[in-house]
Design a protein around this motif. Structure first.
Motif, PDB file in Angstrom:
ATOM      1  N   ASP A  79       0.747  -1.140   0.390  1.00 30.99           N
ATOM      2  CA  ASP A  79      -0.100  -0.173  -0.192  1.00 30.99           C
ATOM      3  C   ASP A  79       1.080   1.546   0.465  1.00 30.99           C
ATOM      4  N   ALA A  80       2.189   1.221   0.411  1.00 33.32           N
ATOM      5  CA  ALA A  80       2.820   2.403   0.966  1.00 33.32           C
ATOM      6  C   ALA A  80       4.316   2.148   0.809  1.00 33.32           C
ATOM      7  N   ILE A  81       5.249   3.254   0.866  1.00 32.67           N
ATOM      8  CA  ILE A  81       6.624   2.838   0.426  1.00 32.67           C
ATOM      9  C   ILE A  81       7.189   3.970   1.685  1.00 32.67           C
ATOM     10  N   LEU A  82       8.422   3.482   2.432  1.00 27.61           N
ATOM     11  CA  LEU A  82       8.336   4.182   3.001  1.00 27.61           C
ATOM     12  C   LEU A  82      10.194   4.361   2.848  1.00 27.61           C
ATOM     13  N   PRO A  83      10.460   5.790   2.449  1.00 28.69           N
ATOM     14  CA  PRO A  83      12.119   5.829   1.654  1.00 28.69           C
ATOM     15  C   PRO A  83      12.490   5.572   3.101  1.00 28.69           C
ATOM     16  N   THR A  84      12.022   6.750   4.656  1.00 28.86           N
ATOM     17  CA  THR A  84      13.186   7.572   5.433  1.00 28.86           C
ATOM     18  C   THR A  84      13.904   6.743   6.310  1.00 28.86           C
ATOM     19  N   LEU A  85      13.747   5.606   6.089  1.00 27.29           N
ATOM     20  CA  LEU A  85      14.500   4.987   7.005  1.00 27.29           C
ATOM     21  C   LEU A  85      16.288   3.935   5.804  1.00 27.29           C
ATOM     22  N   GLY A  86      16.317   4.464   4.815  1.00 26.40           N
ATOM     23  CA  GLY A  86      17.287   4.182   3.767  1.00 26.40           C
ATOM     24  C   GLY A  86      18.456   5.254   3.514  1.00 26.40           C
ATOM     25  N   ASN A  87      18.428   6.487   3.869  1.00 23.94           N
ATOM     26  CA  ASN A  87      19.598   7.184   3.824  1.00 23.94           C
ATOM     27  C   ASN A  87      18.655   8.057   2.702  1.00 23.94           C
ATOM     28  N   GLY A 112       5.556   9.545   5.490  1.00 18.49           N
ATOM     29  CA  GLY A 112       6.666  10.642   5.208  1.00 18.49           C
ATOM     30  C   GLY A 112       7.492  11.508   4.674  1.00 18.49           C
ATOM     31  N   VAL A 113       7.299  11.586   3.547  1.00 14.72           N
ATOM     32  CA  VAL A 113       7.685  13.082   2.800  1.00 14.72           C
ATOM     33  C   VAL A 113       6.732  12.782   1.266  1.00 14.72           C
ATOM     34  N   PRO A 114       6.037  13.562   1.167  1.00 13.18           N
ATOM     35  CA  PRO A 114       5.286  14.008  -0.284  1.00 13.18           C
ATOM     36  C   PRO A 114       6.620  13.667  -1.819  1.00 13.18           C
ATOM     37  N   GLU A 115       5.853  13.440  -2.676  1.00 15.30           N
ATOM     38  CA  GLU A 115       6.969  13.377  -4.483  1.00 15.30           C
ATOM     39  C   GLU A 115       7.401  14.402  -4.206  1.00 15.30           C
ATOM     40  N   ALA A 116       6.873  16.334  -4.376  1.00 18.37           N
ATOM     41  CA  ALA A 116       7.812  17.169  -4.034  1.00 18.37           C
ATOM     42  C   ALA A 116       9.138  17.368  -2.993  1.00 18.37           C
ATOM     43  N   THR A 117       8.467  16.814  -2.584  1.00 19.28           N
ATOM     44  CA  THR A 117      10.123  16.983  -1.634  1.00 19.28           C
ATOM     45  C   THR A 117      11.082  16.054  -1.838  1.00 19.28           C
ATOM     46  N   ILE A 118      10.637  14.661  -2.112  1.00 15.91           N
ATOM     47  CA  ILE A 118      11.124  14.251  -2.616  1.00 15.91           C
ATOM     48  C   ILE A 118      12.298  14.065  -3.289  1.00 15.91           C
TER      49      ILE A 118
END
Length: 824
Positions: A79-87, A112-118
Motif C-alpha cells: 500500500d505504501a513505500i517508506l523511504p526515510t529509513l534508508g538514507n 513521511g514525505v510527499p513527491e515534491a519533497t523527494i
C-alpha cells in the motif's frame, strides 16, 4: 489516510562512512510498531549485518536498484513505500520509481514525505529555490556541468567556495576551494563522482557555528522540537567529525527561538511527516544564520537525540507514518498521558565523539574538512559538559589510559601550531596541550573559530588533570575526579598506581556510583525509560532487574573490521536470551546500536566499559550470566582478580588472523560445536579478484564448489579438528588448495561478519545457537535450511571516502558488506 495493510521499507544497504547501525536500529523499532498495528512489512536490503531483515514479515535480500524494487512491488503490491529509513539512497531510488510511473500506476502512498519533497531533497538547487521563496536564510548555490561555468560562479561568489557532486555515485564528495588553482581539481573529481555529471558550487560558511535541530511533525501540522545540538567544531569540519553536545551550550534564547522557528517553517513547507534534521550555520557576531541542509530521514543525529533525551523517536514516528496524530499516541504505562506531544527536556548533558579508523588505515588523511573521516560514534552522559566528554572519550574502543597526554607532549611548538591551524582527528588533546603551554582562550578561539566557552571547559579539564597529578592518593581529589567522570585508569596513570588500587580506595571511602534515569521530562513526570547513566550523587534511581537476568556488554561504536556485525550478534543473542526467559541488561555507549531497543533489553546503561563500572553494575544487578566481547581483553583479565558469582561467557568478536588475500584458493568448513559433536553449517570459498589477481577472504561464495569425494574427505578432517576444541562454539576450519592438494591451515572461531552472513543463508540464528550452547538450552536438533543456488558475500571498504589510494582489502578494514542470491 486509509488504513495501511502493507508497507515496503527501502533499506540503506552496506554501511559506509555516512551511515552505520542507526538505520537498522530505527527499522527494527518501526517494524515492531507496525506489527502491533497489524501492518505487514516488506524490507528491501542487501546488508548481511541487518537485524531487521530477520525480524520482518518479508525480508527481500536484493541489490538496492530500482529494478529490484519494481519486482518486489509486483510481487507484494504494498500500500505504501517508506523511504526515510534508508538514507539518501532510498530517496534517490524512490525518485526513480516516481519517474518510471510505478508509484502512480500501483496507487502507492509515500510515507513521511510527499513527491515534491523527494525531488527537492535530491536536488540542492530545487531545495534552495523553495527555501528562498519562503524567505528562509540560505547560502548562495548554483549547479554547473563544466569547469568554466564553475570558475565564473566561484568568481561571483568569492572564495572560499564548496564544490560537491550532484547525485554522487558513492560517498558524497565535498571540497572547500580557497582559490582558482584548487578549483580545477575539485571540479574534475566531483564531476567524476556525479551520476548526473553535475557539480554544485556554493558559498562557504567556514568558521560559523554549526547547529543541528531535530523537528517532528504529524499530518495535522502539529510540530515539536525534539532537540537542538551544538557542534564544538565550526562549519568547515564535517558535523560527523565534530564533538557534539545535547543540549546546546552557548546559544542565547533569542538565537534558539529564531532557529527553531525557521526549522518549523521548513518542515511545514516541505510537508514532512515524522522527523526532520535541519543543519544551520550561525554567525555569532551578527546573529545571522543560514540553512545548510534538511534531512527528513533517520540518521546518526536522530539516534543520538533519541538515546540522550529518552524520547522514543522511532516508536512515535512509526505511528505518525501510519496516520496517527501526536495528540493520539499512547506510549504505554511507562510514560505519562500525551508524552509523545511533550517536547523533551534534559537535566543532564550528552556528548557525542567520533570514532576513527586510522589504526587500520594509517595512510588515511587525518586532516579534518568538509568530507567525513570518522567511521562511528559513541556518547557519554553527565551532569556537566566535561563529565559527559570524559565519559564519551573513555567509551571509545581501546582508548589510551593516559588520555593521549604523553603523545601531545612530544610535539614541537611548530608541530603544535600546525595542528591547531590545520585541524586533525583528535584535536581536543592538541588543544589541551596548547593551553598547557600558555595559549590563551582568546588566541585559540581566534585560531580555531571554536567558541571560547569550550576552551574554558578544556581548561577545566586541564586543571583537573593537573590537580589529580599533584595530589596523589587524596580522597577529596578522588571524589572530585570521579564526579567529573574520570576513569580509574586515567587516575591510576596520573598517580603512578594501579586501577585496582584506585577502585579499592573508592570502596574504602564509600565513593560508590549512583545511577540516574534518562527520561524526557527532566524529572517533572513519573516516567521510566529504563535507561541510566552514572553519577556521584546522594540519590539513586536504580533497582535490581527482575530475575533471572543476563548482563551483556555491547561491542560499542562501529569500528572497521566488525562493521555492525558485532551489533547484529549481540542483538540476536539478546533476542535468544529473552526467549529463554532472561531479563536483559545491556551496557553500551553507541547511540546508534539496535541493542538499545526495549524489546531486546529491559534495562540499558550508557557507560564506558571500565572495570569499576562493570563491577558496580554486577553488584546491583546480580545476573546469572555476564557476556563480554573477547576484544575487551583488559576487562576480562581484571575481572579474574575478583570473586564473582556470575558465569562469564566470551563473545568472539576478534577477527581471525588469516591472511587477507592469497594466490591459493581457500575453503572454509563451518560448524556448531556443542562440546561433543560438530554440526556442519556447510562450506564457503574465497572469491577471486580479477583486479588484485588473488583470492580474497573479504569476498565469499556459499556453497563452495567441490567434488563430492573431495568434500567428504575434507569434511571428515575438519570434523576431527573441531572435536579437539576445548570450548563449545562456532568454528571454522580453513583448507588451502595447492596444485590439487588440500592443506588444513587452522581452526578458528567463526568471525562475526560470517556469522551474520551464514545466519541469513541458512535461515537460522547462529548467535542464538551460540547463546544456547552456554545456557544449556541447545536441543541438538540443528536444521539449517540453505537456499538453493549460490550466495555471494562482498565486504565494502572506506578507501574512496577516506581518500586512501591503492587501499588493499583486508578483514580489519571492512566498513560494511553486501550479499546477493544468484539462484541456481
Amino acid at each position: 489516510m486509509e488504513k495501511l495493510k502493507s508497507v515496503l521499507i527501502i533499506g540503506a544497504g552496506a554501511n559506509d562512512v555516512q551511515h552505520g547501525d542507526e538505520l537498522d536500529s530505527a527499522i527494527y523499532r518501526v517494524l515492531r510498531v507496525f506489527k502491533q498495528m497489524k501492518i505487514k512489512t516488506i524490507l528491501a536490503d542487501d546488508n548481511p549485518f541487518s537485524v531487521s531483515l530477520e525480524n520482518v514479515d518479508h525480508g527481500c535480500i536484493v541489490p538496492l536498484k530500482v529494478e529490484s524494487l519494481v519486482d518486489i512491488i509486483n510481487k507484494f503490491h504494498p500500500d505504501a513505500i517508506l523511504p526515510t529509513l534508508g538514507n539518501r539512497r532510498a530517496f534517490e531510488l524512490t525518485q526513480e520509481l516516481l519517474e518510471k510511473g510505478i508509484i502512480r500506476k500501483e496507487n502507492i502512498q509515500l510515507l513521511g514525505v510527499p513527491e515534491a519533497t523527494i525531488r527537492q531533497i535530491n536536488s540542492a538547487v530545487l531545495l534552495e529555490r523553495t527555501l528562498r521563496q519562503m524567505e528562509a536564510p540560505v547560502k548562495k548555490i548554483v549547479t554547473v556541468n563544466n569547469y568554466q561555468d564553475a570558475l565564473d560562479e566561484a568568481t561571483k561568489l568569492g572564495y572560499p567556495v564548496i564544490i560537491r557532486s550532484v547525485l554522487p555515485k558513492s560517498s558524497s564528495t565535498r571540497k572547500i576551494v580557497h582559490d582558482r588553482s584548487e578549483l580545477a581539481d575539485a571540479v574534475k573529481v566531483c564531476l567524476s563522482q556525479s551520476r548526473a555529471e553535475q557539480v554544485v558550487v556554493q558559498q562557504s560558511l567556514a568558521g560559523y557555528k554549526e547547529i543541528e535541530v531535530v523537528v517532528q511533525r504529524d499530518s495535522s501540522g502539529t510540530m515539536m522540537m525534539l532537540s537542538m545540538i551544538e557542534d564544538m567544531d565550526p562549519i568547515g569540519i564535517h558535523a560527523g567529525d565534530s564533538i557534539a553536545f545535547n543540549p546546546v551550550q552557548t546559544l542565547r534564547d533569542r538565537q534558539i527561538q529564531d532557529i527553531r522557528d525557521t526549522a518549523f517553517a521548513i518542515t511545514r513547507k516541505l510537508r514532512i511527516v515524522g522527523t526532520n534534521h535541519i543543519q544551520f550555520a550561525l554567525d555569532t557576531n551578527s546573529d545571522r544564520f543560514y540553512v545548510i541542509k534538511s534531512s527528513p530521514y533517520f540518521d546518526r543525529i536522530t539516534a543520538f537525540v533519541s538515546q540522550s533525551t529518552g524520547y522514543p523517536i522511532a516508536q512515535v514516528t512509526a505511528q505518525l507514518y501510519a496516520g496517527k496524530h501526536l495528540r493520539d499516541i499512547d506510549l504505554g504505562e511507562n510514560y505519562v498521558h500525551h508524552a509523545a506531544l511533550i517536547e523533551p527536556t534534559m537535566d543532564h548533558i550528552a556528548a557525542r565523539v567520533p570514532i576513527w579508523g586510522f589504526n587500520d588505515l594509517p595512510k588515511a588523511s587525518r586532516l579534518l574538512g568538509t568530507e567525513k573521516r570518522s567511521v562511528g560514534t559513541v556518547f557519554g552522559i553527565g551532569r556537566s559538559t566535561i563529565e559527559a566528554l570524559f565519559k564519551a572519550i573513555e567509551s571509545r574502543y581501546h582508548e589510551p589510559a593516559d588520555f593521549h597526554l604523553a603523545a601531545q607532549k612530544q610535539l614541537t611548538d611548530d608541530q603544535l601550531i600546525a595542528k591547531i591551524v590545520h585541524p586533525e582527528a583528535g584535536r581536543l588533546f592538541v588543544l589541551i596541550e596548547a593551553m598547557q603551554r600558555g595559549y590563551s582562550v582568546n588566541e585559540l578561539a581566534e585560531m580555531t573559530k571554536i567558541d571560547p566557552f569550550y576552551f574554558e571547559q578544556i581548561n577545566k579539564m586541564r586543571l583537573l588533570i593537573r590537580e589529580i597529578a599533584d595530589h596523589p592518593n587524596k580522597e577529596p581529589v578522588l571524589q572530585k575526579a570521579k564526579s567529573y567522570g574520570l576513569s580509574n585508569q586515567l587516575i591510576a596513570r596520573l598517580w603512578n598506581t594501579t586501577p585496582e588500587q584506585v577502585y579499592q580506595m573508592s570502596i574504602d571511602h564509600q565513593l560508590l556510583t549512583k545511577y540516574k534515569e534518562i527520561e524526557p521530562s527532566a524529572g517533572e513526570f513519573d516516567q521510566h525509560t529504563n535507561s541510566f547513566y552514572s553519577a556521584y550523587e546522594e540519590e539513586n534511581e536504580i533497582s535490581r532487574t527482575s530475575q533471572p537476568s543476563a548482563l551483556v556488554i555491547g561491542t560499542g561504536g562501529l569500528r572497521l573490521g566488525l562493521s555492525n556485525s558485532g551489533d547484529y550478534f549481540v542483538a540476536m543473542m539478546l533476542k535468544e536470551l529473552h526467549n529463554e526467559g532472561f531479563n536483559n541488561v545491556i551496557v553500551n555507549s553507541n547511540p546508534s546500536s539496535v541493542t538499545f531497543n526495549p524489546e531486546l533489553a529491559e534495562k540499558r546503561y550508557v557507560e564506558p566499559v571500565t572495570i569499576e563500572n562493570i563491577l558496580q553494575i554486577l553488584r546491583i544487578e546480580q545476573p546469572q550470566y555476564l557476556f563480554i566481547p573477547t576484544s575487551y581483553d583488559k576487562l576480562l583479565k581484571s575481572l579474574q582478580s575478583y570473586d564473582l558469582d556470575v558465569k562469564i561467557v566470551v563473545i568472539p568478536d576478534e577477527l581471525p588472523t588469516t591472511a587477507a588475500s592469497s594466490d591459493k584458493q581457500r575453503y572454509s568448513f563451518n560448524y556448531v560445536y556443542d562440546g561433543n559433536y560438530a554440526y556442519s553449517l556447510g562450506t564457503m570459498t574465497d572469491l577471486f579478484s580479477p583486479i588484485a589477481l588473488n583470492y580474497q577472504s573479504t569476498a565469499l561464495r556459499y556453497p563452495a564448489d567441490l567434488p563430492s569425494s573431495t568434500y567428504q574427505n575434507l569434511n571428515d578432517q575438519a570434523s576431527v579438528a573441531v572435536l579437539k576444541m576445548e570450548q563449545p562454539g562456532l568454528y571454522q576450519v580453513i583448507f588451502e588448495e595447492n596444485d590439487g592438494e588440500f592443506n588444513l591451515i587452522k581452526v578458528q572461531p567463526l568471525s562475526l561478519p560470517e556469522v551474520a552472513f551464514l545466519s541469513k543463508v541458512l535461515h537460522i540464528s547462529l548467535p542464538g545457537i551460540f547463546t544456547q550452547l552456554f545456557t544449556g538450552k541447545f536441543d541438538k536438533m540443528l536444521e539449517p535450511k540453505p537456499v538453493s543456488g549460490i550466495v555471494n558475500y562482498r565486504a565494502t571498504f572506506p578507501f574512496k571516502a577516506l581518500r586512501v589510494k591503492g587501499g588493499i582489502p583486508a578483514r580489519n578494514r571492512v566498513i560494511g558488506a553486501q550479499m546477493q542470491f544468484l539462484g541456481e
